[in-house]
Scaffold this motif. Structure first.
Motif, PDB file in Angstrom:
ATOM      1  N   ARG A  71      -7.144 -26.297  -3.956  1.00 17.19           N
ATOM      2  CA  ARG A  71      -6.009 -25.695  -3.252  1.00 17.19           C
ATOM      3  C   ARG A  71      -6.420 -24.447  -2.461  1.00 17.19           C
ATOM      4  O   ARG A  71      -7.497 -23.907  -2.655  1.00 17.19           O
ATOM      5  CB  ARG A  71      -4.922 -25.309  -4.254  1.00 17.19           C
ATOM      6  CG  ARG A  71      -4.335 -26.461  -5.043  1.00 17.19           C
ATOM      7  CD  ARG A  71      -3.292 -25.947  -6.032  1.00 17.19           C
ATOM      8  NE  ARG A  71      -2.665 -27.013  -6.813  1.00 17.19           N
ATOM      9  CZ  ARG A  71      -1.703 -26.815  -7.708  1.00 17.19           C
ATOM     10  NH1 ARG A  71      -1.267 -25.574  -7.942  1.00 17.19           N
ATOM     11  NH2 ARG A  71      -1.183 -27.837  -8.358  1.00 17.19           N
ATOM     12  N   ALA A  72      -5.508 -23.990  -1.624  1.00 21.30           N
ATOM     13  CA  ALA A  72      -5.673 -22.704  -0.957  1.00 21.30           C
ATOM     14  C   ALA A  72      -5.347 -21.584  -1.943  1.00 21.30           C
ATOM     15  O   ALA A  72      -4.612 -21.789  -2.914  1.00 21.30           O
ATOM     16  CB  ALA A  72      -4.749 -22.605   0.252  1.00 21.30           C
ATOM     17  N   GLY A  73      -5.874 -20.408  -1.695  1.00 20.91           N
ATOM     18  CA  GLY A  73      -5.616 -19.265  -2.562  1.00 20.91           C
ATOM     19  C   GLY A  73      -4.255 -18.640  -2.299  1.00 20.91           C
ATOM     20  O   GLY A  73      -3.644 -18.859  -1.248  1.00 20.91           O
ATOM     21  N   PRO A  74      -3.757 -17.841  -3.233  1.00 18.81           N
ATOM     22  CA  PRO A  74      -2.431 -17.225  -3.077  1.00 18.81           C
ATOM     23  C   PRO A  74      -2.331 -16.306  -1.866  1.00 18.81           C
ATOM     24  O   PRO A  74      -1.266 -16.213  -1.249  1.00 18.81           O
ATOM     25  CB  PRO A  74      -2.234 -16.459  -4.394  1.00 18.81           C
ATOM     26  CG  PRO A  74      -3.603 -16.335  -4.992  1.00 18.81           C
ATOM     27  CD  PRO A  74      -4.372 -17.505  -4.531  1.00 18.81           C
ATOM     28  N   GLY A 107       6.192 -20.070  -1.760  1.00 18.18           N
ATOM     29  CA  GLY A 107       5.226 -20.309  -2.824  1.00 18.18           C
ATOM     30  C   GLY A 107       5.630 -21.409  -3.781  1.00 18.18           C
ATOM     31  O   GLY A 107       4.788 -22.220  -4.197  1.00 18.18           O
ATOM     32  N   GLN A 108       6.917 -21.483  -4.136  1.00 20.00           N
ATOM     33  CA  GLN A 108       7.369 -22.508  -5.076  1.00 20.00           C
ATOM     34  C   GLN A 108       7.289 -23.895  -4.464  1.00 20.00           C
ATOM     35  O   GLN A 108       6.827 -24.845  -5.099  1.00 20.00           O
ATOM     36  CB  GLN A 108       8.809 -22.220  -5.522  1.00 20.00           C
ATOM     37  CG  GLN A 108       9.348 -23.198  -6.549  1.00 20.00           C
ATOM     38  CD  GLN A 108       8.509 -23.249  -7.831  1.00 20.00           C
ATOM     39  OE1 GLN A 108       7.969 -22.235  -8.281  1.00 20.00           O
ATOM     40  NE2 GLN A 108       8.391 -24.436  -8.418  1.00 20.00           N
ATOM     41  N   LEU A 109       7.689 -24.017  -3.189  1.00 14.39           N
ATOM     42  CA  LEU A 109       7.615 -25.313  -2.520  1.00 14.39           C
ATOM     43  C   LEU A 109       6.165 -25.725  -2.300  1.00 14.39           C
ATOM     44  O   LEU A 109       5.839 -26.915  -2.383  1.00 14.39           O
ATOM     45  CB  LEU A 109       8.368 -25.280  -1.186  1.00 14.39           C
ATOM     46  CG  LEU A 109       8.395 -26.590  -0.391  1.00 14.39           C
ATOM     47  CD1 LEU A 109       8.946 -27.738  -1.236  1.00 14.39           C
ATOM     48  CD2 LEU A 109       9.201 -26.428   0.885  1.00 14.39           C
ATOM     49  N   VAL A 110       5.286 -24.768  -2.033  1.00 14.03           N
ATOM     50  CA  VAL A 110       3.858 -25.062  -1.909  1.00 14.03           C
ATOM     51  C   VAL A 110       3.330 -25.663  -3.203  1.00 14.03           C
ATOM     52  O   VAL A 110       2.636 -26.690  -3.201  1.00 14.03           O
ATOM     53  CB  VAL A 110       3.064 -23.792  -1.535  1.00 14.03           C
ATOM     54  CG1 VAL A 110       1.570 -24.004  -1.760  1.00 14.03           C
ATOM     55  CG2 VAL A 110       3.324 -23.407  -0.085  1.00 14.03           C
ATOM     56  N   LYS A 111       3.661 -25.026  -4.323  1.00 14.71           N
ATOM     57  CA  LYS A 111       3.207 -25.518  -5.630  1.00 14.71           C
ATOM     58  C   LYS A 111       3.721 -26.928  -5.885  1.00 14.71           C
ATOM     59  O   LYS A 111       2.963 -27.820  -6.314  1.00 14.71           O
ATOM     60  CB  LYS A 111       3.684 -24.575  -6.732  1.00 14.71           C
ATOM     61  CG  LYS A 111       3.266 -24.998  -8.131  1.00 14.71           C
ATOM     62  CD  LYS A 111       3.769 -24.000  -9.179  1.00 14.71           C
ATOM     63  CE  LYS A 111       3.382 -24.439 -10.583  1.00 14.71           C
ATOM     64  NZ  LYS A 111       3.888 -23.479 -11.609  1.00 14.71           N
ATOM     65  N   TYR A 128       5.068 -30.470   2.486  1.00 14.03           N
ATOM     66  CA  TYR A 128       5.835 -29.216   2.584  1.00 14.03           C
ATOM     67  C   TYR A 128       6.746 -29.238   3.807  1.00 14.03           C
ATOM     68  O   TYR A 128       7.947 -28.974   3.718  1.00 14.03           O
ATOM     69  CB  TYR A 128       4.846 -28.054   2.655  1.00 14.03           C
ATOM     70  CG  TYR A 128       5.451 -26.683   2.822  1.00 14.03           C
ATOM     71  CD1 TYR A 128       5.729 -25.882   1.715  1.00 14.03           C
ATOM     72  CD2 TYR A 128       5.701 -26.154   4.086  1.00 14.03           C
ATOM     73  CE1 TYR A 128       6.252 -24.610   1.866  1.00 14.03           C
ATOM     74  CE2 TYR A 128       6.219 -24.884   4.252  1.00 14.03           C
ATOM     75  CZ  TYR A 128       6.504 -24.116   3.141  1.00 14.03           C
ATOM     76  OH  TYR A 128       7.023 -22.846   3.294  1.00 14.03           O
ATOM     77  N   MET A 129       6.184 -29.566   4.979  1.00 18.63           N
ATOM     78  CA  MET A 129       6.975 -29.561   6.201  1.00 18.63           C
ATOM     79  C   MET A 129       7.961 -30.726   6.221  1.00 18.63           C
ATOM     80  O   MET A 129       9.054 -30.605   6.791  1.00 18.63           O
ATOM     81  CB  MET A 129       6.070 -29.597   7.417  1.00 18.63           C
ATOM     82  CG  MET A 129       5.370 -28.281   7.696  1.00 18.63           C
ATOM     83  SD  MET A 129       6.526 -26.875   7.802  1.00 18.63           S
ATOM     84  CE  MET A 129       7.597 -27.389   9.144  1.00 18.63           C
TER      85      MET A 129
END
Length: 587
Positions: free
Chosen positions: A143-146, A156-160, A571-572
């Motif tokens: 994954r990408a970092g925070p 952030g929640q939708l990314v997770k 996500y999108m």
């Protein structure tokens, strides 16, 4: 065994040099190996399409972002996916890890990869297959970092949740062998700490990441994410090459995308239009080369450049094709005195100075079963791997090279690479049209190491690789008495790119970085956020048109971008459907 590292030119050293010559660009040749045919009833050749059709969303590109995006949108809308390549399913040569690299020698127009050479002289590849770039890599999933997520302005929640949605289908925990474990322990010994174990997260230190290969050795790609699609509301057309996006301008304050022109595998022309509706859109997901290329071909780009190609200007957008970057990769080949397992990238060293360390290894036989050690990386059919000048790489000459390879001692193939990739990077270039044919590659310049900070990071990465190779943990996989300088000399003498090599490359890590730079296919840019698209990935100055893929990135996410590109598609898709629902509720 001593003869492998010493003696006359006809015994040891030349063999190792030949291995490197055929192996140095291993990372360019990891091709699509997806699993069993899922039997999608919505997957068709483009020739079955009617001359004119209508959809709520038209997704151009069924790649790493396009597949999850389209699958998500189909839950509440009618979706057309136009993929210029073919299916990854049904070909035994690209199904199993044990057949790894079989597709690499296929340079036909329907190959899953289309080779291009940047103006920098580095050979590269772009995807031409359903599943896109997830079919053209070493399978590493991280994954990408925070900080990256925060800087991108993502929820952030939708990314997770989107990462987890992807991981349910395509991500697995790799089985570690001795060589990969030695690299892992060597990284920790070299100071790339802490050791974070197995994780998908991007955390400073050393970790074991995920893989697209399951325990049966089958590759899973973004195409597998189409299992989430609503089959009654999606149509995926293969060998559908989009030539132009169509815009309405009459009576409007700004252009509005409303359709596309595409050709099928037989050359027939088709048109697809958007249904009437304020929220219906065309979405470009054609990758860092394809998306800016198609925008330009459709009249969106730098006006002087478009006019030079006799393209009618729809919108003068000078930033289309700008900000092109490719993370420079440099590798060191280490011949091993003992057999090593066949393994692609499994371990990542995430350093504090901006260089990522990864590794791959292979041998001729694994668990007693004959498995090609080349993974395509030793394939003499790949032009630039040959020691012959490009103009002399005839089929006959390459066949002779193949015969020579078959006679080499199997021990020569024992070993692997440790590589470093520069994060970011800070260096960037541009993309321009070469012709008006969308099947032709555009010209692209990455300007590797034009920013001195990138070169500094490369040097630090090479120094870290030296520490790993000289570590106690890695000692049994290195010939005694073979210095790091010798390994650099061996690697530097291989034709890893089309750049002229400095005669004294081994005297300078900086020169080694410049001379042996390769791609790891993490190129991005061309339609960047804040320059071509806004924070919602809508093309600025145009209605009903978005870009959702790696061309929008300002920097490559994490150690390897594919996980984030797939996440971005999901996500999108969720965000766009939420917008659609909100619009309906307010009508």
């Amino acid at each position: 065994m001593v003869e492998l590292i010493g003696g006359s030119p006809h015994s040891g050293w030349w063999r190792i040099l030949l291995v490197i010559a055929f192996a140095a660009t291993f990372f360019l040749h990891v091709f699509c190996h997806s699993g069993d045919d899922p039997g999608y009833n919505f997957l068709h050749k483009a020739s079955i399409a009617p001359p004119i059709s209508y959809y709520d969303y038209i997704v151009i590109g069924g790649g790493t972002a396009g597949c999850p995006l389209a699958a998500t949108l189909s839950k509440n809308a009618d979706v057309l996916v136009l993929e210029r390549g073919g299916s990854p399913y049904g070909n035994p040569n690209i199904t199993l890890f044990s057949s790894f690299g079989a597709a690499i020698s296929d340079l036909s127009p329907t190959s899953p990869s289309q080779r291009f050479i940047s103006e920098d002289g580095v050979v590269n590849a772009r995807a031409r297959v359903l599943g896109g770039g997830s079919c053209l890599n070493a399978g590493f999933y991280s994954r990408a970092g925070p900080v990256y997520v925060q800087d991108a302005g993502w929820d952030g929640q939708l990314v997770k949740e989107s990462y987890q949605w992807v991981e349910e289908v395509v991500a697995f925990r790799p089985e570690m062998g001795g060589w990969q474990s030695a690299v892992r322990d060597g990284l920790v010994e070299a100071g790339v700490v802490p050791y974070n174990g197995f994780t998908y997260e991007h955390i400073q230190g050393t970790k074991v990441g995920g893989t697209l290969f399951d325990k049966e050795g089958k590759r899973h790609t973004a195409a597998d994410l189409l299992k989430y699609a609503n089959p009654s509301r999606i149509r995926v057309l293969l060998h559908a090459t989009v030539h132009k996006i169509l815009f309405r301008r009459k009576g409007l304050t700004r252009p509005r995308a409303h359709g596309v022109i595409f050709r099928d595998e037989l050359g027939n022309v088709h048109r697809a239009y958007l249904n009437r509706g304020a929220k219906n859109e065309i979405i470009l997901a054609s990758g860092a080369l394809g998306s800016p290329q198609l925008l330009m071909l459709s009249g969106v780009g730098p006006a002087p450049h478009l006019k030079a190609h006799n393209i009618e200007v729809v919108l003068d957008q000078p930033m289309v094709g700008r900000g092109m970057s490719d993370n420079p990769m440099n590798a060191v080949y280490i011949p091993s005195p003992i057999p090593v397992e066949v393994a692609l990238i499994q371990v990542a060293g995430i350093t504090p100075f901006g260089s990522y360390i990864e590794a791959a290894c292979g041998e001729n036989f694994a668990a007693g079963a004959p498995i090609r050690a080349d993974f395509g990386m030793f394939s003499p059919k790949i032009g630039r791997l040959s020691t012959l000048p490009p103009k002399k790489r005839t089929p006959e000459a390459l066949a002779k090279a193949a015969e020579l390879m078959s006679k080499l001692d199997a021990r020569v193939f024992q070993g692997g690479f440790i590589l470093e990739k520069v994060t970011g990077p800070l260096s960037n270039g541009h993309l321009e049209l070469r012709t008006r044919n969308p099947n032709d590659n555009p010209t692209v310049t990455f300007n590797y190491f034009s920013n001195p900070q990138d070169l500094t990071r490369c040097v630090q990465g090479i120094q870290t690789i030296e520490k790993v190779i000289n570590s106690r943990a890695f000692s049994k996989y290195k010939y005694k008495g073979m210095t790091f300088q010798t390994l650099l000399n061996l690697t530097a003498q291989a034709p890893v790119n089309l750049l002229p090599h400095h005669p004294n490359v081994s005297t300078s890590f900086e020169q080694f970085c410049k001379d042996t730079v390769m791609t790891i296919w993490h190129y991005h840019g061309g339609c960047q956020v804040g320059r071509v698209v806004d924070s919602d990935y809508k093309v600025m100055g145009i209605d009903a048109l978005r870009v959702v893929d790696g061309s929008t990135f300002l920097a490559s996410p994490g150690t390897n971008p594919q996980a984030t590109v797939m996440m971005l598609g999901r996500y999108m898709g969720v965000k766009i459907l939420r917008e659609r629902l909100a619009h309906r509720e307010h009508q």
